[in-house]
Scaffold this motif. Structure first.
Motif, short mmCIF file in Angstrom:
data_model
loop_
_atom_site.label_atom_id
_atom_site.label_comp_id
_atom_site.label_asym_id
_atom_site.label_seq_id
_atom_site.Cartn_x
_atom_site.Cartn_y
_atom_site.Cartn_z
N GLY A 65 30.18 13.92 53.25
CA GLY A 65 29.63 13.80 54.59
C GLY A 65 29.63 12.38 55.11
O GLY A 65 29.86 12.14 56.31
N LYS A 66 29.40 11.42 54.27
CA LYS A 66 29.31 10.03 54.69
C LYS A 66 30.68 9.49 55.07
O LYS A 66 30.80 8.68 56.01
CB LYS A 66 28.69 9.20 53.56
CG LYS A 66 28.44 7.75 53.93
CD LYS A 66 27.77 7.02 52.79
CE LYS A 66 27.51 5.56 53.12
NZ LYS A 66 26.85 4.84 52.00
N LEU A 94 37.19 9.21 57.02
CA LEU A 94 38.26 8.79 56.10
C LEU A 94 38.97 10.01 55.51
O LEU A 94 40.22 10.03 55.41
CB LEU A 94 37.64 7.94 54.98
CG LEU A 94 38.58 7.27 53.97
CD1 LEU A 94 37.93 6.01 53.42
CD2 LEU A 94 38.92 8.19 52.80
N ILE A 95 38.21 11.01 55.12
CA ILE A 95 38.80 12.20 54.49
C ILE A 95 39.67 12.97 55.49
O ILE A 95 40.78 13.41 55.16
CB ILE A 95 37.68 13.09 53.92
CG1 ILE A 95 36.97 12.36 52.78
CG2 ILE A 95 38.24 14.42 53.43
CD1 ILE A 95 35.75 13.09 52.26
N MET A 96 39.22 13.14 56.73
CA MET A 96 40.00 13.86 57.72
C MET A 96 41.26 13.10 58.11
O MET A 96 42.32 13.70 58.35
CB MET A 96 39.15 14.14 58.96
CG MET A 96 38.09 15.21 58.76
SD MET A 96 38.76 16.77 58.12
CE MET A 96 39.95 17.19 59.38
N ILE A 98 45.02 14.59 57.72
CA ILE A 98 46.00 14.70 58.80
C ILE A 98 47.27 13.91 58.47
O ILE A 98 48.39 14.42 58.60
CB ILE A 98 45.39 14.21 60.13
CG1 ILE A 98 44.20 15.11 60.53
CG2 ILE A 98 46.43 14.21 61.23
CD1 ILE A 98 44.56 16.55 60.74
N SER A 99 47.09 12.65 58.04
CA SER A 99 48.26 11.79 57.81
C SER A 99 48.87 11.97 56.43
O SER A 99 50.03 11.62 56.22
CB SER A 99 47.86 10.32 58.00
OG SER A 99 46.85 9.97 57.07
N GLY A 100 48.10 12.47 55.47
CA GLY A 100 48.63 12.68 54.12
C GLY A 100 48.28 11.58 53.15
O GLY A 100 48.24 11.81 51.94
N THR A 101 48.04 10.36 53.64
CA THR A 101 47.69 9.23 52.79
C THR A 101 46.52 8.46 53.41
O THR A 101 46.15 8.70 54.57
CB THR A 101 48.88 8.29 52.59
OG1 THR A 101 49.30 7.80 53.88
CG2 THR A 101 50.04 9.00 51.91
N VAL A 102 45.96 7.54 52.65
CA VAL A 102 44.83 6.73 53.09
C VAL A 102 45.33 5.31 53.38
O VAL A 102 46.04 4.71 52.56
CB VAL A 102 43.71 6.70 52.03
CG1 VAL A 102 42.57 5.79 52.49
CG2 VAL A 102 43.20 8.10 51.76
N ASP A 103 44.94 4.80 54.54
CA ASP A 103 45.27 3.41 54.89
C ASP A 103 44.20 2.52 54.23
O ASP A 103 43.09 2.35 54.75
CB ASP A 103 45.27 3.24 56.41
CG ASP A 103 45.82 1.88 56.82
OD1 ASP A 103 46.18 1.09 55.91
OD2 ASP A 103 45.87 1.61 58.04
N GLU A 104 44.56 1.95 53.10
CA GLU A 104 43.58 1.21 52.30
C GLU A 104 43.13 -0.08 52.98
O GLU A 104 42.06 -0.61 52.66
CB GLU A 104 44.17 0.89 50.93
CG GLU A 104 44.59 2.14 50.15
CD GLU A 104 45.12 1.81 48.77
OE1 GLU A 104 44.74 0.74 48.25
OE2 GLU A 104 45.92 2.61 48.23
N GLN A 105 43.87 -0.62 53.92
CA GLN A 105 43.49 -1.87 54.58
C GLN A 105 42.30 -1.68 55.52
O GLN A 105 41.60 -2.65 55.82
CB GLN A 105 44.68 -2.43 55.36
CG GLN A 105 45.86 -2.81 54.48
CD GLN A 105 47.03 -3.32 55.28
OE1 GLN A 105 46.99 -3.36 56.52
NE2 GLN A 105 48.09 -3.75 54.57
N HIS A 144 39.67 0.27 54.95
CA HIS A 144 38.48 0.76 54.27
C HIS A 144 38.14 -0.18 53.12
O HIS A 144 39.01 -0.88 52.57
CB HIS A 144 38.70 2.19 53.76
CG HIS A 144 39.04 3.16 54.85
ND1 HIS A 144 38.11 3.67 55.72
CD2 HIS A 144 40.24 3.70 55.20
CE1 HIS A 144 38.71 4.50 56.57
NE2 HIS A 144 40.02 4.53 56.26
N SER A 145 36.89 -0.13 52.73
CA SER A 145 36.39 -0.99 51.66
C SER A 145 36.92 -0.51 50.31
O SER A 145 36.93 0.70 50.04
CB SER A 145 34.86 -0.98 51.66
OG SER A 145 34.36 -1.64 50.52
#
Length: 406
Positions: free
Chosen positions: A17-18, A22-24, A28-35, A37-38
Motif C-alpha cells: 500500500g505504501k 512504484l509497483i503499478m 505497466i512498464s515491466g521494469t523499475v526505474d531505480e534512479q 526511487h530510494s
C-alpha cells in the motif's frame, strides 16, 4: 508461529500500500526505474519478495506472484496465464482429506480443524482457478484479442487459446467423483467439499469451455477470411507497384470471361413443388385435370377396331347387404334408445357374446356415431374412458366407450 506469520503478512501488505505507485509503474512498464526511487525502499521490496533482479546486471522487475495478483484483480486483457495443473491440486485435496479423517479417528480435534481449514482453502482455490481460467478466455474472445494488432498475431493467439482449452478439458478428466465420494465416506463436511462443491464447479466449467471452444473456432474462421482478403489486397498493390501502367480491361466485351469475374448466379433458381402452398392449388388442379388415363395396353389397339358382339341379356341384380358388424352396431344404438339408459360398448359386447375383436368393436362404435347425420348425432352422447400415456403427452388410450341419450 501464527503470530510471526501475521506480522510478516501485515508488513508485506503495508509495503504494497505504501509503495503502490512504484509497483503499478513496474507493472505497466515491466521494469523499475531505480534512479527515481530510494535504494533503501527498493531493497526492502526485494526482501519482501515484491521485486526481484533476474541477473546482476538486469533491472528490477515484479515477482510473478504479484503480477498474477494484479492481472487477476484488475482483469487486465494482457493476462494470458491459465493454470491447468488440476491433477496436483486434486492430489493435495486427497492427502488433506486423509489427514483430516485420521485426526478425527484419534480424537485430535484441533488438528482436524486445521486440516479442514486447509482443505476448504484448497477446494475454493481450485474452484477460483477454474473460474479465472474461463474468465480469461472469455475476456480475450470478447475483445477479439485486441491486445495484438495484426491478423496473423490474432490467429496465433487464437491457436494458443484453443490449446489452453484442450489442456483444461484434458485436466478436467482427472476428476474422479466416485473416488472422491469414497474418500469422503459418510462425513457430511467432506462430501460437501469434495463432491457437491467440486461437481458443481466441474459441470459449470465444462459447459463454459465447450462454449469457449465453439466461439474460438468461429473466430478463427473469421480471422482466416480476413487474412485471405488482406493477402489478396497486398498482392494487388504489389502488382500495381510493379506494373504502374496497368489498366483493367473491358471484360464485358470479351468472349472468354476470366473465372474471377464469371461468378454470376444462375438466372433460373432451383425449383421444387410445395403441395402445402394454398396459392398453387388451382395450378395443381389444372395439371391433374389435363392428365389422361390410358385404359388399354400397347398391342391391343388393333383388337379395338374389330367388331364385337354385345351381350344384351339381363344382368343379375346386385343386392347390398349389411354385414354382421354393422347390424350389431345398429342393434346397440337401438337398445340404448329403447332402454333410455347409457351403456358401455364392452358391457353390450359381453352381454351379446359377440365374436368380433374387442378393439375393432369399439372402433366401429365410434365410426357408427360419426356416420350419423348431424340432426341424429345431437340425440346421442359418446363418452370415451381411458388414461393418458405415462411417457408421451397428448396420447390418450381408450379402454371403453359409454353411449347414452342427451
Amino acid at each position: 508461529m501464527s503470530q510471526a506469520l501475521i506480522q510478516t503478512g501485515t508488513r508485506l501488505l503495508n509495503a504494497l500500500g505504501k509503495h503502490s505507485d512504484l509497483i503499478m509503474q513496474a507493472y505497466i512498464s515491466g521494469t523499475v526505474d531505480e534512479q527515481n526511487h530510494s535504494p533503501k525502499v527498493l531493497e526492502q521490496l526485494v526482501q519482501l519478495g515484491v521485486l526481484w533482479r533476474p541477473e546482476s546486471q538486469s533491472e528490477l522487475r515484479l515477482k510473478s506472484a504479484v503480477r498474477t495478483l494484479l492481472e487477476g484483480s484488475l482483469q487486465d486483457e494482457r493476462n494470458r496465464t491459465i493454470n491447468a495443473n488440476i491433477g496436483a491440486s486434486l492430489a493435495s485435496l486427497k492427502t488433506l482429506a486423509e489427514h483430516y479423517k485420521e485426526a478425527l479417528h484419534y480424537n485430535k480435534y484441533n488438528e482436524s480443524a486445521a486440516h479442514m481449514s486447509d482443505l476448504t482453502e484448497h477446494v475454493y482455490q481450485l474452484s477460483e482457478s477454474l473460474s479465472n481460467s474461463v474468465r480469461v478466455l472469455f475476456g480475450r474472445i470478447t475483445n477479439e484479442f485486441g491486445y495484438v494488432s495484426s491478423v496473423d498475431a490474432k490467429i496465433r493467439e487464437n491457436e494458443l487459446a484453443q490449446g489452453q482449452v484442450t489442456d483444461l478439458l484434458s485436466q478436467l478428466e482427472c476428476f474422479r467423483f466416485d473416488e472422491l465420494s469414497e474418500i469422503a465416506g459418510s462425513n457430511r463436511e467432506l462430501r460437501h467439499l469434495l463432491v457437491v462443491s467440486l461437481q458443481q464447479r466441474f459441470s459449470k466449467a465444462a459447459q463454459e469451455l465447450s462454449v469457449v471452444q465453439a466461439r474460438l473456432i468461429d473466430l478463427l474462421g473469421r480471422f482466416r477470411e480476413f487474412q485471405g482478403r488482406t493477402r489478396l489486397l497486398k498482392g494487388y498493390l504489389l502488382h500495381m507497384e510493379q506494373h504502374p501502367d496497368f489498366a483493367p480491361g473491358n471484360y464485358t466485351n470479351l468472349t472468354q470471361v476470366p473465372i474471377l469475374f464469371n461468378q454470376s448466379n444462375s438466372v433460373i433458381s432451383a425449383a421444387a413443388p410445395d403441395v402445402n402452398n394454398v396459392e398453387h392449388e388451382n395450378d395443381y388442379q389444372e395439371i391433374v385435370s389435363s392428365l389422361t388415363h390410358i385404359h388399354q395396353r400397347k398391342g391391343k389397339h388393333d383388337e379395338a377396331d374389330e367388331p364385337q358382339d354385345i351381350d344384351v341379356t339381363a344382368q343379375s341384380t346386385v343386392s347390398l347387404e349389411k354385414d354382421e358388424l354393422q347390424l350389431a352396431i345398429e342393434d346397440f344404438f337401438c337398445e340404448v334408445i329403447d332402454s333410455g339408459q347409457p351403456k358401455t360398448a364392452l358391457t353390450y359386447y359381453e352381454e351379446k357374446a359377440l365374436g368380433f375383436d374387442r378393439e375393432v368393436w369399439m372402433y366401429q362404435v365410434i365410426g357408427g356415431y360419426q356416420a350419423l347425420a348431424d340432426q341424429e348425432k345431437q340425440f346421442f352422447a359418446l363418452d370415451p374412458h381411458g388414461e393418458n400415456d405415462k411417457t408421451f403427452t397428448g396420447n390418450f388410450y381408450i379402454n371403453d366407450i359409454t353411449l347414452g341419450l342427451r
